[in-house]
Design a protein around this motif. Structure first.
Motif, PDB file in Angstrom:
ATOM      1  N   GLN A  38     -37.498  30.561  24.966  1.00  0.00           N
ATOM      2  CA  GLN A  38     -37.397  29.217  24.603  1.00  0.00           C
ATOM      3  C   GLN A  38     -36.724  28.688  23.485  1.00  0.00           C
ATOM      4  N   LYS A  39     -35.933  27.808  23.613  1.00  0.00           N
ATOM      5  CA  LYS A  39     -35.231  27.294  22.608  1.00  0.00           C
ATOM      6  C   LYS A  39     -35.743  26.230  21.750  1.00  0.00           C
ATOM      7  N   VAL A  40     -35.881  26.480  20.417  1.00  0.00           N
ATOM      8  CA  VAL A  40     -36.542  25.571  19.524  1.00  0.00           C
ATOM      9  C   VAL A  40     -35.406  25.512  18.481  1.00  0.00           C
ATOM     10  N   LYS A  41     -36.001  24.548  17.505  1.00  0.00           N
ATOM     11  CA  LYS A  41     -35.012  24.176  16.340  1.00  0.00           C
ATOM     12  C   LYS A  41     -35.790  23.839  15.222  1.00  0.00           C
ATOM     13  N   PHE A  42     -34.986  23.898  14.042  1.00  0.00           N
ATOM     14  CA  PHE A  42     -35.511  23.345  12.879  1.00  0.00           C
ATOM     15  C   PHE A  42     -34.260  23.157  11.857  1.00  0.00           C
ATOM     16  N   LYS A  43     -34.749  22.280  10.934  1.00  0.00           N
ATOM     17  CA  LYS A  43     -33.469  22.049   9.968  1.00  0.00           C
ATOM     18  C   LYS A  43     -33.601  22.823   8.834  1.00  0.00           C
ATOM     19  N   ALA A  44     -32.612  23.358   8.335  1.00  0.00           N
ATOM     20  CA  ALA A  44     -32.135  24.113   7.215  1.00  0.00           C
ATOM     21  C   ALA A  44     -31.305  23.168   6.149  1.00  0.00           C
ATOM     22  N   GLU A  45     -31.569  23.620   4.962  1.00  0.00           N
ATOM     23  CA  GLU A  45     -30.713  23.038   3.895  1.00  0.00           C
ATOM     24  C   GLU A  45     -29.977  24.249   3.335  1.00  0.00           C
ATOM     25  N   PHE A  46     -28.609  24.202   3.123  1.00  0.00           N
ATOM     26  CA  PHE A  46     -27.656  25.351   2.767  1.00  0.00           C
ATOM     27  C   PHE A  46     -27.014  24.974   1.836  1.00  0.00           C
ATOM     28  N   LYS A  47     -26.665  25.983   1.001  1.00  0.00           N
ATOM     29  CA  LYS A  47     -25.779  25.585  -0.137  1.00  0.00           C
ATOM     30  C   LYS A  47     -24.569  26.654   0.034  1.00  0.00           C
ATOM     31  N   HIS A  48     -23.344  26.020  -0.072  1.00  0.00           N
ATOM     32  CA  HIS A  48     -22.100  26.687  -0.069  1.00  0.00           C
ATOM     33  C   HIS A  48     -21.978  27.637  -1.048  1.00  0.00           C
ATOM     34  N   LEU A  49     -21.425  29.002  -0.691  1.00  0.00           N
ATOM     35  CA  LEU A  49     -21.301  29.912  -1.505  1.00  0.00           C
ATOM     36  C   LEU A  49     -19.622  30.295  -1.551  1.00  0.00           C
ATOM     37  N   THR A  50     -19.054  30.461  -2.446  1.00  0.00           N
ATOM     38  CA  THR A  50     -17.653  30.678  -2.516  1.00  0.00           C
ATOM     39  C   THR A  50     -17.299  32.273  -1.963  1.00  0.00           C
ATOM     40  N   ALA A  51     -16.353  32.663  -1.582  1.00  0.00           N
ATOM     41  CA  ALA A  51     -16.148  33.964  -1.000  1.00  0.00           C
ATOM     42  C   ALA A  51     -16.367  34.968  -2.148  1.00  0.00           C
ATOM     43  N   GLU A  52     -15.933  34.494  -3.305  1.00  0.00           N
ATOM     44  CA  GLU A  52     -16.294  35.484  -4.619  1.00  0.00           C
ATOM     45  C   GLU A  52     -17.603  35.573  -4.696  1.00  0.00           C
ATOM     46  N   ARG A  53     -18.348  34.741  -4.573  1.00  0.00           N
ATOM     47  CA  ARG A  53     -20.101  34.980  -4.565  1.00  0.00           C
ATOM     48  C   ARG A  53     -20.514  35.772  -3.783  1.00  0.00           C
ATOM     49  N   ARG A  54     -19.932  35.587  -2.515  1.00  0.00           N
ATOM     50  CA  ARG A  54     -20.703  36.199  -1.275  1.00  0.00           C
ATOM     51  C   ARG A  54     -20.218  37.874  -1.426  1.00  0.00           C
ATOM     52  N   LEU A  55     -19.150  38.091  -1.892  1.00  0.00           N
ATOM     53  CA  LEU A  55     -18.821  39.411  -2.082  1.00  0.00           C
ATOM     54  C   LEU A  55     -19.598  40.178  -3.348  1.00  0.00           C
ATOM     55  N   GLN A  56     -20.118  39.274  -4.386  1.00  0.00           N
ATOM     56  CA  GLN A  56     -21.151  39.896  -5.328  1.00  0.00           C
ATOM     57  C   GLN A  56     -22.341  40.032  -4.652  1.00  0.00           C
ATOM     58  N   VAL A  57     -22.921  39.195  -4.046  1.00  0.00           N
ATOM     59  CA  VAL A  57     -24.110  39.318  -3.178  1.00  0.00           C
ATOM     60  C   VAL A  57     -24.000  40.783  -2.361  1.00  0.00           C
ATOM     61  N   LEU A  58     -22.735  40.746  -1.741  1.00  0.00           N
ATOM     62  CA  LEU A  58     -22.496  42.333  -0.972  1.00  0.00           C
ATOM     63  C   LEU A  58     -22.744  43.563  -2.103  1.00  0.00           C
TER      64      LEU A  58
END
Length: 149
Positions: A38-58
Motif C-alpha cells: 500500500q502506498k502511504v505518505k507523510f510530510k517531512a521537513e528537510f534541511k539542505h546540506l552542502t556537498a562538503e557537509r555530506r562528505l563530513q557525515v560520510l
C-alpha cells in the motif's frame, strides 16, 4: 487559450541558500496483510546540506565503521559496550541531521505522532520509512518534484 500555454509558469531567480529548510512529501510502500503493498505518505521537513557537509557525515560514518572493527561484534568491557552502542549507520547519521520535522504520521491507534527526538529516532529506525526518506531527500537534492518521488 491552449493547454500548452496554460501550463506555462513564471520562473523566478534561483535563491542561493545553503541553509534552506523545506517541506517534502515522502511516499512509503508498506506491506498489506494480503501480501500486497500500500502506498502511504507523510510530510517531512528537510534541511539542505552542502556537498562538503555530506562528505563530513560520510567521514563520521567511516570513523564509526572503524570503531566497529576495533570494538568487534561482541564487546567485552563497559567502554566497548558504550562505543558499540554509538556506532550508527550512514543513513542514520545523514537523516539525523537533515530531518527537522514531520507530519501526517499516526500510531497503530490512529493518533497523531508528534515530532520529537524519540519519534524521529523511531521513524529513522523503521526500514520502510528510512528507505523512503533517503530516496525523498536524494530526489529533493537533484531538483525533482515531491509529487513524483
Amino acid at each position: 487559450m491552449s493547454a500548452k500555454t496554460s501550463r506555462n509558469t513564471t520562473v523566478g531567480a534561483f535563491v542561493l541558500n545553503n541553509e534552506a529548510v523545506y517541506p517534502w512529501t515522502i511516499y512509503v510502500y508498506v506491506p498489506t496483510t494480503n501480501g500486497g503493498k500500500q502506498k502511504v505518505k507523510f510530510k517531512a521537513e528537510f534541511k539542505h546540506l552542502t556537498a562538503e557537509r555530506r562528505l563530513q557525515v560520510l567521514e563520521d560514518f567511516k570513523a564509526n565503521l572503524q570503531a566497529r572493527t576495533v570494538v568487534g561484534d561482541t564487546p567485552q568491557t563497559e567502554d566497548a559496550v558504550d562505543a558499540h552502542k554509538e556506532i550508527t549507520s550512514f543513513e542514520e547519521l545523514l537523516l539525523g541531521e537533515v530531518l527537522l520535522g514531520f507530519s501526517g504520521i499516526v500510531d497503530p491507534n490512529k493518533q497523531d505522532v508528534p515530532f520529537n527526538d524519540e519519534t524521529k529516532a523511531a521513524l529513522i529506525s523503521n526500514s520502510w520509512a528510512r528507505d523512503a526518506l533517503l530516496y525523498g531527500y536524494q530526489q529533493s537534492l537533484v531538483g525533482r518534484s515531491d509529487l513524483g518521488n
